[in-house]
Motif scaffolding. Structure first.
Motif, mmCIF file in Angstrom:
data_model
loop_
_atom_site.group_PDB
_atom_site.id
_atom_site.type_symbol
_atom_site.label_atom_id
_atom_site.label_comp_id
_atom_site.label_asym_id
_atom_site.label_seq_id
_atom_site.Cartn_x
_atom_site.Cartn_y
_atom_site.Cartn_z
ATOM 1 N N UNK A 77 -43.177 24.904 -7.305
ATOM 2 C CA UNK A 77 -42.247 23.883 -6.845
ATOM 3 C C UNK A 77 -42.941 22.515 -6.836
ATOM 4 N N UNK B 123 -41.993 19.187 -8.986
ATOM 5 C CA UNK B 123 -41.662 17.916 -8.340
ATOM 6 C C UNK B 123 -42.551 16.788 -8.865
ATOM 7 N N UNK C 51 -47.457 14.840 3.856
ATOM 8 C CA UNK C 51 -46.288 15.619 4.275
ATOM 9 C C UNK C 51 -46.502 17.102 3.981
ATOM 10 N N UNK C 52 -46.828 17.418 2.737
ATOM 11 C CA UNK C 52 -46.888 18.825 2.343
ATOM 12 C C UNK C 52 -48.276 19.259 1.907
ATOM 13 N N UNK D 164 -37.584 5.295 -2.583
ATOM 14 C CA UNK D 164 -37.954 5.647 -3.955
ATOM 15 C C UNK D 164 -37.474 7.051 -4.324
ATOM 16 N N UNK D 165 -37.446 7.946 -3.338
ATOM 17 C CA UNK D 165 -36.968 9.299 -3.625
ATOM 18 C C UNK D 165 -35.510 9.410 -3.164
ATOM 19 N N UNK E 20 -35.457 13.476 6.756
ATOM 20 C CA UNK E 20 -36.821 12.969 6.892
ATOM 21 C C UNK E 20 -36.972 11.719 6.052
ATOM 22 N N UNK F 78 -40.255 10.728 5.475
ATOM 23 C CA UNK F 78 -41.687 10.925 5.226
ATOM 24 C C UNK F 78 -42.556 10.360 6.349
ATOM 25 N N UNK G 159 -35.684 20.093 -3.821
ATOM 26 C CA UNK G 159 -36.331 18.786 -3.914
ATOM 27 C C UNK G 159 -36.626 18.189 -2.548
ATOM 28 N N UNK G 160 -35.996 18.751 -1.504
ATOM 29 C CA UNK G 160 -36.157 18.186 -0.166
ATOM 30 C C UNK G 160 -37.557 18.501 0.358
ATOM 31 N N UNK G 161 -38.245 17.491 0.934
ATOM 32 C CA UNK G 161 -39.599 17.765 1.439
ATOM 33 C C UNK G 161 -39.575 18.897 2.466
#
Lengths: 347, 384
Positions: A56, A60, A98-99, B27-28, B48, B50, B116-118
């Protein structure tokens, strides 16, 4: 977008992978190289190595939508990067990721940063937050403040040899003939070759510029002036693109004239270069090349395009014979093309 | 995904997460969306930017599982206009569209793949600490307003949060004033060493918003990577990215002594300050405090005055309990008003040393609140 899929730049990729493995990668990096040479691709590949933990994440990053990846590109009518964009970036970079374990910022074409934006960036480059990695790309070191250069690990990226581009295109599914022609005309910029492979118009524009040159070589002044008049109207960007293509040809002609084997895999292009070289002396060819470079500089410095082109074309040698125009025969590649590839550039 | 929920619940969820939605210039594109996902028989609504992520769960009848993101503004504008009835949500996976049916309205909204979502992390098994909702709300209301809003010093946009044993301390400063409050946790933290985090002020404001009842118990978590703090209430979870910067050593500026002590009625003082602020606008919000210590049995008094060349001048006199020596000192009236209002106490104490030293504000009967304000240079005073 693994390290292996990067075409060429072995030295740069090895250095980055080595630094990653040993944990010595700097937090402020600067990739310098001509346009379309692969700077952003390399930056994204590095971002993937730093950020992606699974499929994933990889997907992205390929779509440039990873939450820990920030991409800033020149925008607006003047194609600049404003101080506001830099401030936004700085705000995001001082937060924890974040991730993943990092936040990666890619500032593409950092030479487009306004002076204020460059100055605002200095503190971030010098003392980035512990998770931040900044990757700047630029076409030349001269366009950046020396204070930016001194704060970054600089990685120069040179134009690629034709062989590497050819092999890279073939690995992606281009036919040998296609790959050879694109590599011959790419000026070492793998990004151009890939774009021209997917988009026939890009290749056609460059072939047109070469064919115009071949035609003018056996034409008299009237035709040359007519051409100069027409080209002068096309705008600076287009004129510079044409001049750069002509420089490519004259560089190869000069080599051929002094007896070097031109390392251009494409039979038709190599043949054309040899034909031109038969009619000119090495000195003339070298002088021609120099004038092409000089004229491009004049145009960049706001010279009158029409006059500059007139002067250039008067001094162009005249051949007593015609040279066959270059063409890219779509059928030539047809037999080699695998079923899955993108349509080849045709006429 | 096929889910049925009540319009009022959905509207509430959307409004609570709305402030974590990124602006449309983000941007996203997916950050301007809200995530709707089924989660153990409930509907999860999340947003969110970020910096802070807010997740809110509502009760729902889940017929089949799934997830999608849809534009936050579009959905919340629609949902507030729907009748107070059951809302049916249905996802078309192939087209990535969400069908919203309620009463006689039928809507389809185009979305973006939830992939696509964080990823907003979920709280782990063992929280770092537990605190009562009322205590956390008070901490946030007394401290967060003092954090810097401009980005020139990123560390000051955060609130220093320290958990040590059974105590939690929050500190915020913008360089001109500092606010601190301490509270007791419900039990000692589960970590052996004290934990210090720098949480964005904006994130803590969201935490305060999702505490729905004073009786709620809030679980505080720190993610494994130590990059995020989580505040979990019975129905919501706020995830804050931490600020990766060093907070200035604030203990060093807390004055340890005083020369003048003033105890004053907070409501009267606030009224005087608000009057003075009308005339202070043209002179950088500066008001002059005159502290007059009474001789022998005479009561002390405080004057609050401001003047503007164009508008005029104003002066209020208040009775106060004073000790030490008399002095005149200048303050930004906005900081005085905010510091005294946050004290939330009928009486406040002000400790002063001299006109160029920071002043300390405390609430009578609540030793957990401490506020420090830097004075302003009085015109006409010695400009060294």
């Amino acid at each position: 977008m693994s390290w292996e899929s990067v075409i060429g730049h072995t030295w740069a990729t090895q250095r980055l992978r080595h630094a990653l493995a040993r944990g010595t990668l700097g937090q402020s990096l600067l990739f310098i190289g001509p346009p379309q040479v692969g700077k952003t691709t390399l930056a994204l590949t590095l971002a993937e190595a730093l950020l992606a933990q699974d499929a994933r994440g990889q997907a992205l990053i390929a779509q440039r939508k990873h939450p820990d990846l920030l991409i800033v590109e020149p925008e607006g009518a003047n194609a600049t990067i404003s101080i506001e964009r830099v401030r936004e970036l700085q705000h995001a970079l001082q937060l924890t990721p974040m991730e993943s374990r990092h936040r990666v910022a890619i500032l593409a074409d950092a030479q487009a940063l306004s002076l204020g934006a460059m100055n605002a960036l200095l503190k971030t480059l010098e003392e980035p937050a512990s998770a931040a990695v900044l990757i700047l790309t630029a076409t030349s070191a001269d366009a950046l403040l020396p204070t930016i250069l001194s704060r970054c690990q600089v990685l120069p990226m040179r134009p690629l040899p034709r062989g590497q581009i050819e092999a890279g295109l073939q690995a992606r599914g281009a036919s040998p003939a296609q790959a050879a022609l694109l590599a011959a005309l790419a000026q070492g910029r793998v990004g151009w070759a890939l774009q021209a492979w997917r988009d026939a118009a890009t290749l056609q524009a460059r072939l047109q510029a070469i064919n115009d040159l071949l035609r003018l070589l056996s034409e008299g002044l009237t035709a040359r002036f007519a051409y100069a008049e027409q080209l002068a109207k096309a705008g600076d960007a287009h004129i510079r693109a044409v001049l750069q293509t002509w420089q490519l040809v004259w560089r190869d002609v000069t080599r051929a004239a002094i007896g070097c084997v031109v390392q251009a895999g494409a039979p038709s292009y190599g043949e054309t270069v040899r034909r031109v070289a038969e009619g000119v002396s090495p000195e003339t060819a070298a002088a021609c090349l120099q004038r092409m470079v000089q004229t491009e500089v004049f145009i960049t410095q706001n010279a009158n395009a029409r006059l500059a082109l007139d002067v250039l074309l008067i001094t162009l040698p005249r051949l007593s014979y015609g040279v066959e125009p270059l063409s890219f025969n779509a059928s030539e590649s047809e037999e080699h093309r695998s079923a899955t590839t993108v349509p080849a550039g045709g006429k | 995904m096929r889910v049925q929920c009540l319009q009022e619940n959905l509207a509430r969820a959307l409004s609570l997460v709305s402030r974590a939605v990124a602006p449309r210039t983000a941007t996203l594109p997916v950050l301007t969306h809200v995530l709707l996902a089924t989660d153990n028989g409930r509907l999860k609504v999340a947003a969110t930017n970020l910096e802070v992520g807010v997740v809110y769960w509502i009760g729902a009848k889940v017929e089949s599982d799934g997830a999608i993101t849809v534009p936050a503004r579009t959905l919340s504008e629609l949902v507030t206009l729907l009748p107070a009835d059951k809302v049916d949500l249905e996802l078309n996976v192939r087209t990535q569209t969400l069908r919203v049916q309620c009463g006689r309205t039928d809507t389809t909204i185009k979305g973006i793949d939830a992939q696509e979502f964080p990823i907003i992390p979920s709280p782990g098994e063992q929280p770092l600490a537990r605190i009562s909702g009322s205590a956390l709300k008070k901490l946030i209301s007394q401290v967060v307003f003092a954090a810097a809003t401009d980005e020139s010093r990123p560390a000051l946009t955060g609130v220093l949060t320290k958990l040590d044993g059974e105590r939690i301390i929050m500190v915020a400063t913008d360089g001109f004033r500092l606010s601190k409050r301490e509270e007791k946790l419900l039990e000692a933290i589960t970590s052996d060493a004290p934990v210090t985090m720098l949480i964005p002020a904006k994130a803590l404001q969201e935490v305060s918003r999702v505490i729905e009842s004073e009786e709620d118990v809030v679980f505080i978590h720190l993610t494994a990577s130590h990059g995020q703090a989580m505040f979990q209430t019975p129905r919501a979870n706020v995830v804050a990215q931490l600020i990766d910067q060093k907070f200035p050593p604030w203990e060093a500026i807390v004055p340890q002594r005083y020369e003048t002590r003033v105890t004053i009625n907070a409501a009267e003082m606030l009224k005087a300050c608000r009057q003075a602020s009308i005339f202070a606008r043209e002179s950088a919000d500066m008001v002059r405090l005159g502290i007059h210590v009474g001789e022998d049995l005479e009561p002390g008094k405080v004057t609050v005055s401001a003047r503007a060349d164009e508008t005029g001048e104003n002066c209020s006199e208040l009775e106060a309990i004073t000790s030490g020596k008399s002095m005149e000192i200048g303050f930004n009236v906005r900081y005085l008003i905010e510091g005294i209002s946050a004290a939330d106490s009928p009486q406040v104490v002000m400790d002063l040393i001299q006109p160029r030293s920071p002043a300390v504000l405390r609430a009578i009967g609540d030793e957990h609140y401490l506020h420090i304000i830097m004075p302003m240079n009085l015109p006409g005073s010695n400009p060294t």
